[in-house]
Design a protein around this motif. Structure first.
Motif, PDB file in Angstrom:
ATOM      1  N   TYR A 239       0.813  -1.223   0.000  1.00  0.00           N
ATOM      2  CA  TYR A 239       0.000   0.000   0.000  1.00  0.00           C
ATOM      3  C   TYR A 239       0.838   1.261   0.000  1.00  0.00           C
ATOM      4  CZ  TYR A 239      -0.099  -0.565   5.246  1.00  0.00           C
ATOM      5  OH  TYR A 239       0.193  -0.729   6.577  1.00  0.00           O
ATOM      6  N   ILE A 240       2.087   1.199   0.448  1.00  0.00           N
ATOM      7  CA  ILE A 240       2.965   2.368   0.307  1.00  0.00           C
ATOM      8  C   ILE A 240       3.173   2.662  -1.169  1.00  0.00           C
ATOM      9  CG2 ILE A 240       5.338   3.187   0.621  1.00  0.00           C
ATOM     10  CD1 ILE A 240       5.311   1.703   3.342  1.00  0.00           C
ATOM     11  N   GLY A 244       1.590   5.749  -4.399  1.00  0.00           N
ATOM     12  CA  GLY A 244       2.581   6.543  -5.116  1.00  0.00           C
ATOM     13  C   GLY A 244       3.743   7.003  -4.272  1.00  0.00           C
ATOM     14  N   ALA A 245       3.919   6.413  -3.094  1.00  0.00           N
ATOM     15  CA  ALA A 245       5.051   6.750  -2.224  1.00  0.00           C
ATOM     16  C   ALA A 245       6.150   5.702  -2.398  1.00  0.00           C
ATOM     17  CB  ALA A 245       4.592   6.825  -0.772  1.00  0.00           C
ATOM     18  N   GLN A 246       7.248   5.880  -1.672  1.00  0.00           N
ATOM     19  CA  GLN A 246       8.367   4.955  -1.706  1.00  0.00           C
ATOM     20  C   GLN A 246       8.539   4.322  -0.331  1.00  0.00           C
ATOM     21  OE1 GLN A 246      11.985   6.748  -3.770  1.00  0.00           O
ATOM     22  NE2 GLN A 246      10.810   8.603  -3.337  1.00  0.00           N
ATOM     23  N   ASN A 247       8.866   3.047  -0.313  1.00  0.00           N
ATOM     24  CA  ASN A 247       9.159   2.372   0.944  1.00  0.00           C
ATOM     25  C   ASN A 247      10.631   2.588   1.273  1.00  0.00           C
ATOM     26  OD1 ASN A 247       9.536   0.682   3.136  1.00  0.00           O
ATOM     27  ND2 ASN A 247       8.472  -1.055   2.229  1.00  0.00           N
ATOM     28  N   ALA A 248      10.902   3.318   2.347  1.00  0.00           N
ATOM     29  CA  ALA A 248      12.282   3.652   2.705  1.00  0.00           C
ATOM     30  C   ALA A 248      13.120   2.420   3.020  1.00  0.00           C
ATOM     31  CB  ALA A 248      12.292   4.604   3.910  1.00  0.00           C
ATOM     32  N   ALA A 249      12.477   1.299   3.352  1.00  0.00           N
ATOM     33  CA  ALA A 249      13.204   0.080   3.719  1.00  0.00           C
ATOM     34  C   ALA A 249      13.502  -0.815   2.526  1.00  0.00           C
ATOM     35  CB  ALA A 249      12.408  -0.705   4.759  1.00  0.00           C
ATOM     36  N   VAL A 250      13.157  -0.371   1.313  1.00  0.00           N
ATOM     37  CA  VAL A 250      13.355  -1.162   0.110  1.00  0.00           C
ATOM     38  C   VAL A 250      14.331  -0.443  -0.806  1.00  0.00           C
ATOM     39  CG1 VAL A 250      12.223  -2.064  -1.954  1.00  0.00           C
ATOM     40  CG2 VAL A 250      11.080  -2.223   0.255  1.00  0.00           C
ATOM     41  N   GLY A 251      15.169  -1.191  -1.473  1.00  0.00           N
ATOM     42  CA  GLY A 251      16.115  -0.599  -2.411  1.00  0.00           C
ATOM     43  C   GLY A 251      17.526  -1.065  -2.131  1.00  0.00           C
ATOM     44  N   PRO A 252      18.491  -0.561  -2.898  1.00  0.00           N
ATOM     45  CA  PRO A 252      19.885  -1.010  -2.764  1.00  0.00           C
ATOM     46  C   PRO A 252      20.441  -0.849  -1.354  1.00  0.00           C
ATOM     47  CG  PRO A 252      19.603   0.311  -4.741  1.00  0.00           C
ATOM     48  CD  PRO A 252      18.327   0.422  -3.979  1.00  0.00           C
ATOM     49  N   HIS A 253      19.985   0.164  -0.642  1.00  0.00           N
ATOM     50  CA  HIS A 253      20.481   0.408   0.712  1.00  0.00           C
ATOM     51  C   HIS A 253      19.388   0.164   1.754  1.00  0.00           C
ATOM     52  CE1 HIS A 253      24.009   2.093  -1.189  1.00  0.00           C
ATOM     53  NE2 HIS A 253      23.228   2.904  -1.902  1.00  0.00           N
ATOM     54  N   GLY A 254      18.413  -0.670   1.389  1.00  0.00           N
ATOM     55  CA  GLY A 254      17.292  -0.928   2.263  1.00  0.00           C
ATOM     56  C   GLY A 254      17.593  -1.977   3.313  1.00  0.00           C
TER      57      GLY A 254
END
Length: 384
Positions: A239-240, A244-254
């Protein structure tokens, strides 16, 4: 924006309603007021007398000679979802203690006070069942997570078990709703609820179109006594991204892993979330974050964008029957409006789910009015 996994709700509903004793095919007030007669599993109006055959999320086929009247629920969302599908607490025989806590703390216990009298000592916190306590209740069916180590003790004791999956997807809510509706002999109730949820989903998706580089949102499943955040593959991540938002815990540095992940302060500081969501599985409130010197450099704290997630008929943070309201709430938290129409949606949705109209004071409680009042733009939710 990443779209949520495609699985047609129409296809699911069609699978429920086709044929006489249709199997449920899945891919991944105390009595309440009913919405009129619903067809039974055999396709006859008014509750039906024929057997009901379903297929649970393990792929196991189960048959009931009649609609179930005694249900024990162990997965935490299941108790309140059963009540919503049934529009009654009369067929809820026992539940997990965390489900009972949510009912007592939220509004479910007000709408269906007899639900608070239901036994809630039938499983450990890790969902291990208390088999003897459950056998003593002699239920028609036990709802349990699909893990074999959780279902086997119940089945070995001769109990009929329906397995629920928890993949972190919206499809789980659809499947759970369909299974309950079929077992209760009310298949049209699933079609009604899922069609409405589908409409709300399209509304939120339409709002999210064109939103790029949305705010970095971090959801805390646990904040007190150790930090646990929602990473990839969780319903919170769904749901994040949906709004249309970003999940701060996801990604290359998540977080570096999927699911609910334990993290340390340094990781959170490095992500610098712009919005922090505090879940309903511990007592953390925005004031606790604002007052702690550790978090003062975080954008969400500096800009007063820390929010306690609403708690209604069930917690809004995990998947459940009130999830469409969570989508709208988070959309407006992430992209503030001069005035949110969430309260009007809540009144309409509670009528649909529970045949109940919440008062203004009850909606204040659901939305954590006092706890969230000092957070940015929360006034948009506080008037009708």
């Amino acid at each position: 924006m990443t779209s949520f996994p495609e699985m047609s709700r129409r296809s699911l509903i069609k699978g429920i309603l086709v044929g006489g004793s249709a199997a449920v095919l899945v891919g991944c007030g105390d009595t309440g007021t009913t919405s009129g007669s619903s067809p039974s599993a055999s396709g006859e109006a008014g509750g039906g007398s024929g057997p009901i055959t379903i297929k649970d999320q393990r792929g196991k086929t189960l048959t009931f000679e009649r609609p179930v009247t005694s249900v024990v629920t162990i997965p935490m969302p299941a108790a309140s979802l059963l009540v919503a599908v049934d529009e009654s607490a009369a067929h809820l025989s026992a539940m997990h203690s965390a489900s009972w806590t949510a009912m007592r703390t939220g509004i479910m216990g007000t709408m269906f006070p007899n639900a608070l009298k239901v036994p809630h000592d039938i499983a450990a916190q890790d969902f291990t069942p208390n088999v003897e306590s459950i056998r003593a209740l002699n239920p028609d069916v036990v709802i349990q997570w699909s893990d074999a180590q959780l279902t086997a003790p119940l089945e070995d004791a001769g109990l009929k078990v329906v397995g629920f999956n928890n993949t972190g997807s919206e499809q789980d809510v659809e499947a759970w709703t369909a299974l309950f509706a079929q077992m209760l002999g009310k298949p049209q109730r699933a079609a009604q609820l899922q069609a409405r949820s589908n409409d709300e989903l399209h509304q939120v998706q339409s709002l999210a179109k064109g939103r790029t580089a949305g705010p970095r949102v971090l959801y805390f499943n646990r904040f007190v006594g150790g930090l646990k955040v929602a990473a990839a593959g969780t319903y919170n991540d769904f749901y994040i991204r949906l709004v249309g938002a970003q999940n701060a815990a996801v990604g290359p540095h998540g977080a570096g892993a999927a699911g609910l992940v334990g993290v340390d302060v340094e990781q959170v500081l490095g992500w610098d979330p712009e919005i922090i969501l505090l879940g309903n599985f511990d007592a953390a409130l925005p004031k606790d974050v604002y007052a702690n010197s550790v978090w003062q450099s975080v954008s969400a704290v500096r800009n007063r964008r820390v929010y306690k997630v609403p708690l209604g008929g069930y917690r809004w943070d995990p998947p459940g029957q009130e999830s469409p309201l969570m989508w709208h709430w988070l959309s407006d938290v992430s992209y503030p409006q001069p005035h949110s129409d969430l309260r009007a949606k809540m009144v309409d949705y509670y009528r649909l789910l529970y045949s109940y109209e919440p008062t203004a004071a009850q909606m204040d409680g659901i939305l954590w009015r006092d706890a969230n009042a000092s957070s940015a733009d929360y006034a948009q939710f506080l008037t009708t």
